[in-house]
Design a protein around this motif. Structure first.
Motif, PDB file in Angstrom:
ATOM      1  N   GLY B  16       0.664  -1.433  -0.055  1.00 45.89           N
ATOM      2  CA  GLY B  16       0.016  -0.061  -0.044  1.00 45.89           C
ATOM      3  C   GLY B  16       0.900   1.332  -0.058  1.00 45.89           C
ATOM      4  O   GLY B  16       0.501   2.189  -0.365  1.00 45.89           O
ATOM      5  N   THR B  17       1.965   1.023   0.446  1.00 45.82           N
ATOM      6  CA  THR B  17       3.065   2.307   0.597  1.00 45.82           C
ATOM      7  C   THR B  17       4.159   2.397  -0.364  1.00 45.82           C
ATOM      8  O   THR B  17       4.548   3.462  -0.856  1.00 45.82           O
ATOM      9  N   LYS B  18       4.712   1.058  -0.453  1.00 45.56           N
ATOM     10  CA  LYS B  18       5.795   0.912  -1.234  1.00 45.56           C
ATOM     11  C   LYS B  18       5.860  -0.223  -2.061  1.00 45.56           C
ATOM     12  O   LYS B  18       5.234  -1.254  -1.650  1.00 45.56           O
ATOM     13  N   LEU B  19       6.732  -0.121  -3.155  1.00 44.74           N
ATOM     14  CA  LEU B  19       7.078  -1.288  -4.015  1.00 44.74           C
ATOM     15  C   LEU B  19       8.345  -1.480  -3.661  1.00 44.74           C
ATOM     16  O   LEU B  19       9.162  -0.900  -3.632  1.00 44.74           O
ATOM     17  N   HIS B  20       8.708  -3.179  -3.915  1.00 51.50           N
ATOM     18  CA  HIS B  20       9.699  -3.579  -3.537  1.00 51.50           C
ATOM     19  C   HIS B  20      10.151  -4.697  -4.567  1.00 51.50           C
ATOM     20  O   HIS B  20       9.270  -5.564  -4.801  1.00 51.50           O
ATOM     21  N   CYS B  21      11.316  -4.585  -5.209  1.00 53.82           N
ATOM     22  CA  CYS B  21      11.658  -5.491  -6.029  1.00 53.82           C
ATOM     23  C   CYS B  21      12.791  -6.000  -5.963  1.00 53.82           C
ATOM     24  O   CYS B  21      13.932  -5.636  -5.392  1.00 53.82           O
ATOM     25  N   THR B  38       4.619   3.746  -3.866  1.00 52.58           N
ATOM     26  CA  THR B  38       3.577   2.971  -4.664  1.00 52.58           C
ATOM     27  C   THR B  38       2.575   4.227  -5.321  1.00 52.58           C
ATOM     28  O   THR B  38       2.419   3.994  -6.493  1.00 52.58           O
ATOM     29  N   LYS B  39       2.304   5.080  -4.619  1.00 51.68           N
ATOM     30  CA  LYS B  39       1.741   6.203  -5.004  1.00 51.68           C
ATOM     31  C   LYS B  39       0.156   5.749  -5.563  1.00 51.68           C
ATOM     32  O   LYS B  39      -0.033   5.832  -6.754  1.00 51.68           O
ATOM     33  N   PRO B  40      -0.399   4.990  -4.549  1.00 53.77           N
ATOM     34  CA  PRO B  40      -1.986   4.451  -5.120  1.00 53.77           C
ATOM     35  C   PRO B  40      -2.747   5.372  -5.568  1.00 53.77           C
ATOM     36  O   PRO B  40      -3.679   5.196  -6.435  1.00 53.77           O
ATOM     37  N   GLY B  41      -2.452   6.850  -5.259  1.00 51.81           N
ATOM     38  CA  GLY B  41      -3.655   7.862  -5.931  1.00 51.81           C
ATOM     39  C   GLY B  41      -3.414   7.993  -7.554  1.00 51.81           C
ATOM     40  O   GLY B  41      -4.204   8.486  -8.048  1.00 51.81           O
ATOM     41  N   LEU B  42      -2.491   7.324  -7.834  1.00 49.22           N
ATOM     42  CA  LEU B  42      -2.454   7.348  -9.449  1.00 49.22           C
ATOM     43  C   LEU B  42      -3.069   6.387 -10.041  1.00 49.22           C
ATOM     44  O   LEU B  42      -3.346   6.507 -11.292  1.00 49.22           O
ATOM     45  N   VAL B  87      -8.957  -9.223  -6.841  1.00 50.09           N
ATOM     46  CA  VAL B  87     -10.293  -8.978  -6.624  1.00 50.09           C
ATOM     47  C   VAL B  87     -10.813  -7.750  -5.718  1.00 50.09           C
ATOM     48  O   VAL B  87     -11.487  -6.975  -5.944  1.00 50.09           O
ATOM     49  N   ASN B  88     -10.040  -7.504  -4.628  1.00 49.04           N
ATOM     50  CA  ASN B  88     -10.194  -6.376  -3.734  1.00 49.04           C
ATOM     51  C   ASN B  88      -9.102  -6.083  -2.875  1.00 49.04           C
ATOM     52  O   ASN B  88      -8.625  -7.045  -1.903  1.00 49.04           O
ATOM     53  N   ALA B  89      -8.344  -4.993  -3.377  1.00 49.96           N
ATOM     54  CA  ALA B  89      -7.326  -4.328  -2.749  1.00 49.96           C
ATOM     55  C   ALA B  89      -7.561  -3.032  -1.803  1.00 49.96           C
ATOM     56  O   ALA B  89      -7.253  -1.947  -2.630  1.00 49.96           O
ATOM     57  N   PRO B  90      -8.144  -3.096  -0.605  1.00 52.27           N
ATOM     58  CA  PRO B  90      -8.363  -1.705  -0.202  1.00 52.27           C
ATOM     59  C   PRO B  90      -7.408  -0.828  -0.010  1.00 52.27           C
ATOM     60  O   PRO B  90      -7.481   0.393  -0.407  1.00 52.27           O
ATOM     61  N   ASN B  91      -6.272  -1.168   0.340  1.00 52.87           N
ATOM     62  CA  ASN B  91      -5.094  -0.410   0.684  1.00 52.87           C
ATOM     63  C   ASN B  91      -4.639   0.361  -0.674  1.00 52.87           C
ATOM     64  O   ASN B  91      -3.919   1.265  -0.537  1.00 52.87           O
ATOM     65  N   LEU B  92      -5.096  -0.141  -1.598  1.00 51.02           N
ATOM     66  CA  LEU B  92      -4.652   0.519  -2.931  1.00 51.02           C
ATOM     67  C   LEU B  92      -5.992   0.825  -3.871  1.00 51.02           C
ATOM     68  O   LEU B  92      -5.858   1.748  -4.994  1.00 51.02           O
ATOM     69  N   GLY B  93      -7.210   0.731  -3.305  1.00 50.49           N
ATOM     70  CA  GLY B  93      -8.227   1.243  -3.999  1.00 50.49           C
ATOM     71  C   GLY B  93      -8.687   0.436  -5.264  1.00 50.49           C
ATOM     72  O   GLY B  93      -9.302   0.986  -6.243  1.00 50.49           O
ATOM     73  N   TRP B  94      -8.190  -0.811  -5.338  1.00 51.49           N
ATOM     74  CA  TRP B  94      -8.412  -1.711  -6.477  1.00 51.49           C
ATOM     75  C   TRP B  94      -9.466  -2.514  -6.284  1.00 51.49           C
ATOM     76  O   TRP B  94      -9.613  -3.275  -5.232  1.00 51.49           O
ATOM     77  N   LYS B  95     -10.210  -2.789  -7.460  1.00 54.34           N
ATOM     78  CA  LYS B  95     -11.373  -3.814  -7.505  1.00 54.34           C
ATOM     79  C   LYS B  95     -11.313  -4.650  -8.711  1.00 54.34           C
ATOM     80  O   LYS B  95     -11.301  -3.932  -9.683  1.00 54.34           O
ATOM     81  N   ASN B  96     -10.936  -5.961  -8.785  1.00 57.02           N
ATOM     82  CA  ASN B  96     -11.029  -6.523 -10.048  1.00 57.02           C
ATOM     83  C   ASN B  96     -10.213  -5.966 -11.030  1.00 57.02           C
ATOM     84  O   ASN B  96     -10.563  -5.674 -12.308  1.00 57.02           O
TER      85      ASN B  96
END
Lengths: 323, 323
Positions: B16-21, B38-42, B87-96
């Motif tokens: 939700g906060t960072k991407l790690h590779c 991560t910048k989920p706002g994008l 399916v549903n990632a509330p911390n990222l604001g993603w659905k499906n």
């Protein structure tokens, strides 16, 4: 039909009170069944002798000579080691007894022994209500609360072969004392033993009146399913409270297993469910619905009644003997 | 060393906060690692573009041209369908959202996506503290309480692919309200969210004084591990009570999983354990010992701290990409 499909096996359920034997084929069709009292007072060797008699009698009834049986499966109320040793069966008074070795020596058959709840779950998986599913949870509410897990077609009894103790999952931290010595186990709420203790407390500590007192002749430790059913059907307030509570907790236990494993089916068996399944099933389902997360898993994992009843353990043991 | 052993893979933890590779090989050796906000706002496409940039940068850092990568694994905080849809990632604001398809289109790599807790558990199983075990349970105590189950070497996420929700196992019927809307879930007791709610209640309803009020600047919803640790080390009564309670409940949850599955190991990860693992581990073990049945399963299923920390999800995702 191939010659393999004509092979015959025996399955035996070694219970604390009775022995139940079936002779069946690869597909779980029952050709003959018979039962006999266990008489645990005879000790391990005495009971093994009775199991052998029963297998001989049942195979004779099925017109299959003992020597033509392709194998024997047994379910017993104990953790079972891979070599077929029963670690601890309090209902039989057994500790570390070599069931498989003793039966093999006596009968000359290949023998596979499993925990009775594992066998019962595998029975419904292989030949009963859960036929065709991949992952199945069985919950057996009787004197105690037993269970079995089949995941991807395999019985799961833990990395040490003695787990899947669903009755000892804690659902109420610091809650009711369980027979195992811990507190808050599912079995302390959803079993005849748990219900009997709660009943005794309601009468002795809370001074409540109930038909159950007369029906049990004052000995609550001997609470039977038929007695519970009778009082429930007469709308006895305490009996209704006890059974509805046990059903809700059984549902919460089932719900936890769905949240964790989302099996393709959860089925309910055991003495109390055999007696009152139709009445209690909706309450168990409601209890599970309260707690399952995510809700989609509740839809996935249908909760139903087992269909094999008394045959489940013997048929499951038979199916395991095939494996 | 065979040519196969020289193949390189990428693993990404989409948090939700960072991407790690990480870029690593078949054996889980890390050649390069990098992170990015991560910048989920994008939105979904914006975050996917950032993941692609990060994979390109990290593979360049590792001197492995993108086209030479043999695959990409991703962990994301959501139930994941077999086709790599979240399916549903509330911390990222993603659905499906089709994570696998989007990354494959952009990077031209074979992509495998898994739930982050499943990936983290598989990471410790494949390359960390649980290497060489067959069955492993991972519990991650951070903002929430996540978990993963590996049984016989396979990630188990239920018959519907969305189970293993260990944080929502009910351990206190009718207990504390959980973020999921139910009552008595393990997460309501053993997570930063659960601890923050209990803390707010202690201050606002019970009028208790604690260093945490000042350290959180009055906003208990932002309770951080470092803040809890600071107050605990100063022997703040409320902080000690909260953390000891959370550790005991985490132990009871671990204990239930041992009673059910007797895995070969249970490991603990997540932000709170990364900060305070050495302090809390004995309390978690004691909580489990209170409840595990039979006792032999407690001996079998050692409870330890994870060792991969921030790399666990990315390395697990990488290992899953190999599979």
């Amino acid at each position: 039909m191939s010659s393999k499909a004509k092979r015959r096996y025996a399955g035996v359920d070694i219970g604390g009170t009775k022995l139940h034997c079936v002779i069946g084929d690869d597909e779980g069709r029952v050709i003959a069944r018979a039962r006999k009292k266990t008489k645990p007072g005879l000790g391990f060797e005495g009971v093994i002798a009775r199991v052998c008699e029963l297998v001989r009698d049942t195979s004779s009834e099925a017109d299959v000579p003992l020597g033509k049986l392709a194998g024997l499966g047994c379910g017993a109320p104990s953790p079972i080691l891979p070599d077929g040793t029963a670690v601890n069966a309090p209902n039989l008074g057994w500790k570390n007894v070599p069931i498989a070795a003793a039966l093999k020596k006596e009968l000359g058959l290949s023998v596979r022994v499993a925990n009775d709840c594992d066998a019962g779950t595998y029975g419904e998986f292989a030949h009963g209500v859960a036929r065709g599913k991949k992952s199945v949870v069985g919950l057996f509410m009787g004197t105690g609360l037993g269970g079995g897990l089949v995941i991807d077609g395999k019985v799961q009894s833990g990395g040490n072969g003695i787990a899947a103790e669903v009755g000892h999952m804690v659902v109420m931290v610091d809650g009711r004392r369980c027979g195992c010595g811990h507190r808050g186990c599912l079995e302390a709420y959803a079993s005849k033993t748990g219900m009997a203790r709660y009943l005794a407390c309601q009468v002795h500590c809370e001074g409540r009146k109930t038909l159950l007192t007369e029906l049990c002749e004052g000995d609550y430790s001997r609470l039977r399913s038929s007695v519970l059913q009778k009082a429930y059907e007469q709308n006895d307030e305490v009996a209704v409270e006890i059974l509805n509570g046990a059903a809700r907790y059984l549902g919460i236990g089932a719900g936890n297993l769905i949240t964790l494993l989302a099996p393709d089916m959860v089925f309910l068996g055991g003495g109390v469910m055999e007696a009152m399944g139709e009445t209690l099933l909706p309450l168990v389902q409601a209890g599970a619905k309260e707690v399952v997360f995510p809700a989609a898993s509740f839809e996935h994992s249908k909760i139903v009644l087992g269909t094999l009843e008394d045959d489940a353990v013997a048929l499951g043991a038979l199916a395991l003997a095939l494996g």
